[in-house]
Design a protein around this motif. Structure first.
Motif, PDB file in Angstrom:
ATOM      1  N   HIS A 187      36.093  -6.422  18.618  1.00 37.06           N
ATOM      2  CA  HIS A 187      34.981  -7.151  18.433  1.00 37.06           C
ATOM      3  C   HIS A 187      35.745  -8.732  18.038  1.00 37.06           C
ATOM      4  CE1 HIS A 187      31.366  -5.122  18.587  1.00 37.06           C
ATOM      5  NE2 HIS A 187      32.545  -3.901  17.906  1.00 37.06           N
ATOM      6  N   LEU A 215      33.269 -11.337  14.145  1.00 35.64           N
ATOM      7  CA  LEU A 215      32.362 -10.262  13.955  1.00 35.64           C
ATOM      8  C   LEU A 215      31.114 -10.821  14.609  1.00 35.64           C
ATOM      9  CD1 LEU A 215      32.228  -8.032  10.974  1.00 35.64           C
ATOM     10  CD2 LEU A 215      33.643  -7.579  13.368  1.00 35.64           C
ATOM     11  N   CYS A 246      29.377  -9.012  17.275  1.00 38.63           N
ATOM     12  CA  CYS A 246      29.009  -7.414  16.942  1.00 38.63           C
ATOM     13  C   CYS A 246      27.584  -7.322  16.163  1.00 38.63           C
ATOM     14  CB  CYS A 246      29.979  -7.187  15.859  1.00 38.63           C
ATOM     15  SG  CYS A 246      29.780  -5.455  14.644  1.00 38.63           S
ATOM     16  N   LYS A 265      25.009  -2.734  15.530  1.00 41.58           N
ATOM     17  CA  LYS A 265      25.944  -1.300  15.587  1.00 41.58           C
ATOM     18  C   LYS A 265      26.735  -1.535  14.301  1.00 41.58           C
ATOM     19  CE  LYS A 265      30.211  -1.183  18.687  1.00 41.58           C
ATOM     20  NZ  LYS A 265      30.512  -1.917  19.685  1.00 41.58           N
ATOM     21  N   ARG A 266      27.165  -2.703  13.249  1.00 40.53           N
ATOM     22  CA  ARG A 266      28.028  -2.786  12.601  1.00 40.53           C
ATOM     23  C   ARG A 266      26.901  -1.817  11.161  1.00 40.53           C
ATOM     24  NH1 ARG A 266      31.873  -4.150   8.830  1.00 40.53           N
ATOM     25  NH2 ARG A 266      30.767  -5.347   7.041  1.00 40.53           N
ATOM     26  N   ILE A 298      32.477  -1.587  11.166  1.00 39.98           N
ATOM     27  CA  ILE A 298      33.807  -2.165  11.752  1.00 39.98           C
ATOM     28  C   ILE A 298      33.820  -3.686  11.176  1.00 39.98           C
ATOM     29  CG2 ILE A 298      33.309  -3.599  14.016  1.00 39.98           C
ATOM     30  CD1 ILE A 298      31.724  -1.334  15.174  1.00 39.98           C
ATOM     31  N   PRO A 304      32.842  -5.672  24.173  1.00 42.50           N
ATOM     32  CA  PRO A 304      32.423  -5.667  22.521  1.00 42.50           C
ATOM     33  C   PRO A 304      31.392  -4.125  22.239  1.00 42.50           C
ATOM     34  CG  PRO A 304      31.430  -7.641  23.677  1.00 42.50           C
ATOM     35  CD  PRO A 304      32.453  -7.303  24.603  1.00 42.50           C
TER      36      PRO A 304
END
Ligand code: C5J
Length: 226
Positions: A80, A84, A87, A91-92, A101, A136
């Motif tokens: 990423h 970010l 992202c 997902k994070r 992340i 990503p």
């Protein structure tokens, strides 16, 4: 044989794979320190790294085989941007990892481009001229130039390796299959943190007459290529 004289028949499951030497590339998925080494993304999710670390020499041998043939090699990195912006929060924020992340870990920020942990492990490191794709997502076609790069080079056949079998490897292979690529996964050059997931993914890929593609061990590919 596929019937085409320029094809090389590779013993594979569920039936021989018709490799087209002039139009084949190797795709090495995410052989990054973040997935293979302590302190990376894989470990922060609570995984046992040993099955993934164990395939590094086999992946290196597969890369060496393609280098000897002078056939194209494409490496991917799951990564990423530092801000970010690529992202998604979904997902994070998913789950309850020790580090998320973008957090600072022992190998730099987790899964962030340019950080030491995001690099490909030294034994499998890309050589000059090999293609390196930062992605990503889990699939290699999503938000990348992979489709255009393969088309420009006339690639129709993809040999897959890397980690993890049921996540980024299988997602990328399914994306490739939907786009018409003939896909072969090297069984001992891919791994999951969960051996039963690897076994299930291999079964799913080659079921129903190679519905996603073929699988074979490295020795069978090496034998066919001579
Ligand atoms: C995962 C990957 N497992 N490269 N990524 O999150 O398979």
């Amino acid at each position: 044989m596929s019937g085409a004289p320029d094809r090389i028949e590779v013993a594979a499951s569920p039936f021989p794979y018709p490799l087209d030497p002039a139009h084949t590339a190797l795709v090495v998925i995410d052989m990054q320190r973040d997935f293979v080494e302590p302190g990376g993304f894989g470990e922060t999710l609570g995984n046992d790294l040993s099955p993934v670390a164990a395939i590094v020499p086999t992946v290196a041998a597969l890369i060496a085989l393609f280098r000897r043939k002078q056939w194209p090699i494409l490496h991917t990195r799951e990564s990423h941007k530092p801000d970010l912006s690529d992202c998604p929060p979904a997902k994070r924020l998913r789950g309850n990892p020790a580090l998320r992340i973008g957090d600072e870990g022992p190998m730099g920020r987790i899964l962030v481009r340019g950080e030491p942990g995001n690099a490909i492990v030294a034994t499998c490191a890309p050589a000059p001229g090999e293609i390196v794709i930062d992605k990503p997502g889990k699939g290699m076609f999503y938000a990348t130039e992979v489709g255009e790069i393969l088309k420009e080079r006339g690639i129709t056949h993809l040999v897959f390796a890397g980690v993890t079998t049921e996540v980024c490897v299988q997602t990328s292979m399914r994306e490739a299959n939907d786009r018409g690529y003939e896909c072969l996964l090297i069984e001992d050059a891919t791994a999951s943190y969960f051996p039963r997931f690897k076994a299930a993914a291999l079964d799913m890929i080659r079921a129903q007459g190679a519905i996603v593609g073929w699988t074979t061990p490295l020795y069978a590919l090496s034998k066919a290529l001579g």
